[in-house]
Design a protein around this motif. Structure first.
Motif, PDB file in Angstrom:
ATOM      1  N   MET A   1       0.843  -1.211   0.000  1.00 56.29           N
ATOM      2  CA  MET A   1       0.000   0.000   0.000  1.00 56.29           C
ATOM      3  C   MET A   1       0.876   1.259   0.000  1.00 56.29           C
ATOM      4  O   MET A   1       0.866   2.059  -0.908  1.00 56.29           O
ATOM      5  N   PHE A   2       1.675   1.365   1.099  1.00 61.33           N
ATOM      6  CA  PHE A   2       2.595   2.488   1.222  1.00 61.33           C
ATOM      7  C   PHE A   2       3.633   2.419   0.101  1.00 61.33           C
ATOM      8  O   PHE A   2       4.072   3.439  -0.427  1.00 61.33           O
ATOM      9  N   PHE A   3       3.996   1.159  -0.275  1.00 62.04           N
ATOM     10  CA  PHE A   3       4.979   0.947  -1.329  1.00 62.04           C
ATOM     11  C   PHE A   3       4.480   1.508  -2.661  1.00 62.04           C
ATOM     12  O   PHE A   3       5.210   2.215  -3.370  1.00 62.04           O
ATOM     13  N   GLN A   4       3.204   1.245  -2.984  1.00 67.53           N
ATOM     14  CA  GLN A   4       2.665   1.755  -4.239  1.00 67.53           C
ATOM     15  C   GLN A   4       2.534   3.279  -4.206  1.00 67.53           C
ATOM     16  O   GLN A   4       2.698   3.950  -5.220  1.00 67.53           O
ATOM     17  N   PHE A   5       2.264   3.796  -3.023  1.00 66.78           N
ATOM     18  CA  PHE A   5       2.188   5.250  -2.841  1.00 66.78           C
ATOM     19  C   PHE A   5       3.531   5.894  -3.210  1.00 66.78           C
ATOM     20  O   PHE A   5       3.586   6.907  -3.918  1.00 66.78           O
ATOM     21  N   ILE A   6       4.628   5.264  -2.749  1.00 69.38           N
ATOM     22  CA  ILE A   6       5.969   5.761  -3.080  1.00 69.38           C
ATOM     23  C   ILE A   6       6.203   5.718  -4.594  1.00 69.38           C
ATOM     24  O   ILE A   6       6.736   6.658  -5.189  1.00 69.38           O
ATOM     25  N   ASP A   7       5.767   4.619  -5.218  1.00 73.94           N
ATOM     26  CA  ASP A   7       5.941   4.459  -6.660  1.00 73.94           C
ATOM     27  C   ASP A   7       5.226   5.589  -7.410  1.00 73.94           C
ATOM     28  O   ASP A   7       5.765   6.171  -8.358  1.00 73.94           O
ATOM     29  N   ILE A   8       4.013   5.921  -6.980  1.00 78.12           N
ATOM     30  CA  ILE A   8       3.233   6.968  -7.651  1.00 78.12           C
ATOM     31  C   ILE A   8       3.841   8.346  -7.416  1.00 78.12           C
ATOM     32  O   ILE A   8       3.940   9.169  -8.331  1.00 78.12           O
ATOM     33  N   LEU A   9       4.304   8.599  -6.178  1.00 77.75           N
ATOM     34  CA  LEU A   9       4.981   9.875  -5.896  1.00 77.75           C
ATOM     35  C   LEU A   9       6.207  10.035  -6.795  1.00 77.75           C
ATOM     36  O   LEU A   9       6.467  11.107  -7.345  1.00 77.75           O
ATOM     37  N   GLY A  10       6.978   8.951  -6.940  1.00 83.43           N
ATOM     38  CA  GLY A  10       8.166   8.990  -7.804  1.00 83.43           C
ATOM     39  C   GLY A  10       7.782   9.274  -9.247  1.00 83.43           C
ATOM     40  O   GLY A  10       8.454  10.032  -9.953  1.00 83.43           O
TER      41      GLY A  10
END
Lengths: 208, 208, 208
Positions: free
Chosen positions: B1-10
């Protein structure tokens, strides 16, 4: 067994060739390592990805990573003793394309592909790492200079399939095909042989 | 969840950085969109293809496509308010490499690869999009300028695996490793720190 | 059936366009063949690798290899009759992107991907081979010149999906979408149409 040995020797040769070009561009230590790495794994990565061997070879076998780090370190330490950089570079690059041509052809064969495709794979495996190395280091890619380069790999690959009709022992095939690549390139560079031109001398470019 | 959030921010950070460089080259609207796209997905695409995660991530999840189109549009609309382009570019690019380093390392771990390979994947994920962006826009690739760039990603990746011995909570690991990348890069650029040279001052290039 | 016919026609067009550019750079015979090959298979290879269709198409079907070798030979033999190289190049390149846009979109659809992704795949399939050709031949990549190029492919792809709502017969769709690409590019180049600029006339670059 012998096949993997050839793959590792090729990796050493290309890692050193990459480190030499990077040091000549006065890159910092990480830059030298990255160029050594890309030069050594570039061709094989392109080949594996196009065939569908994934994760690509060097990700599944740490030997390659350690060998590249070792070779690059070795090149950095000995750089003051490698006095004739251009000659060393030519040597390691030529050994590299010979070994990688064999590795590429054999990998294609194992994947059950057509001989012509295998020769293309051998040529790509051999040439692509050096092309990336030269592009990243802002040199004219070795493959586009006037010398015989990819042609040597193609001839090595052809030799492989010609001899495959007569020889059963793969290890001899590897050695002979690799020697053909080296000899063709050495002779071509030594005697400044190039392919016959398609163009008349007084013909000028029509696009410009 | 948090991991995908990081991917989208990047993805947002790199899409904006791509749009900024493309607009600076005065590209037309589709050109800006294409460069934003390539910058944002380039590193992850290379990573996925080499691991064998196919179709690559952004093809299976339309969120990325919409986020990139939105970010590029945002950058175009606000371009007159983003007065200090070079600083904005530096900011978004630095945030981008920090987030993508984490994403690349974690993707490698999920694929069961060796820590050294994961660090290489993190560095590739972070750096490759920006390299393509700069090549396509005819800028000197950021990775080959004198600054600390890939080195920051490598250090961030190393931090991740060092802390993995002590920390169980992945989300903290992501944040700390990302901050290491940002801080190393900021400090290096601010104080003009570069890696120690391999060369003596009076040494001249031997290849030329 | 008709679909594969389009793929082969596109291969011929791009192989000839590659051979023309390579001959204009006065490359040797193997150089011409390699550039013809890379131009013809470059876009499809990138597409297949990103979707995960491996070994990539041209490795599984020797027709492509023979067609490329034949087309390149044809271009070499007839080069003195192809008097207006720039016009021939424009012609074959335009036919190539039209056919490959259709092939790329349809390949994405078969793989079950989202329409936007399919359009991106069509544009990549069409444009990437020409970009590699131009980079390897040291020309400014056609996609980054001021003309409408990728935009024509994107519009062709959009047309495909708009008409897909009303038309059942795929073959008509292929032809109409391909014609849209050709007409958009022809009209844009003939009347020097480009996309509206994002920039005011007196605005200067802020990065430099």
């Amino acid at each position: 067994m012998f096949f993997q040995f050839i793959d590792i020797l090729g990796t050493i040769a290309f890692a050193i060739s990459g480190a030499l070009v990077a040091m000549n561009k006065r890159m910092d230590p990480f830059g030298v390592l990255i160029i050594a790495f890309v030069t050594a794994v570039g061709g094989g990565t392109l080949r594996d990805v196009m065939i569908g061997i994934e994760p690509v070879s060097w990700m599944r076998n740490m030997t390659f990573v350690y060998v590249i780090i070792g070779s690059a370190t070795f090149a950095v330490i000995l750089k003051n003793r490698i006095n004739y950089l251009r000659k060393s570079l030519f040597l390691f690059d030529t050994i590299g394309i010979a070994l990688y041509t064999v590795v590429g052809v054999e990998t294609g064969l194992i994947a059950g592909l057509h001989p012509l495709i295998c020769i293309a794979l051998g040529t790509m495996t051999a040439c692509f790492g050096g092309v990336i190395r030269d592009i990243l280091c802002n040199e004219i890619p070795v493959i586009f200079r006037k010398e015989i380069y990819a042609t040597a790999c193609i001839l090595g690959g052809l030799t492989y399939f010609l001899l495959l009709q007569f020889l059963d022992e793969k290890n001899y095939l590897f050695i002979i095909a690799g020697l053909v690549v080296i000899i063709v390139r050495l002779v071509a560079v030594r005697f400044k042989i190039s392919l016959p031109s398609l163009y008349k001398k007084d013909e000028t470019s029509k696009l410009d």
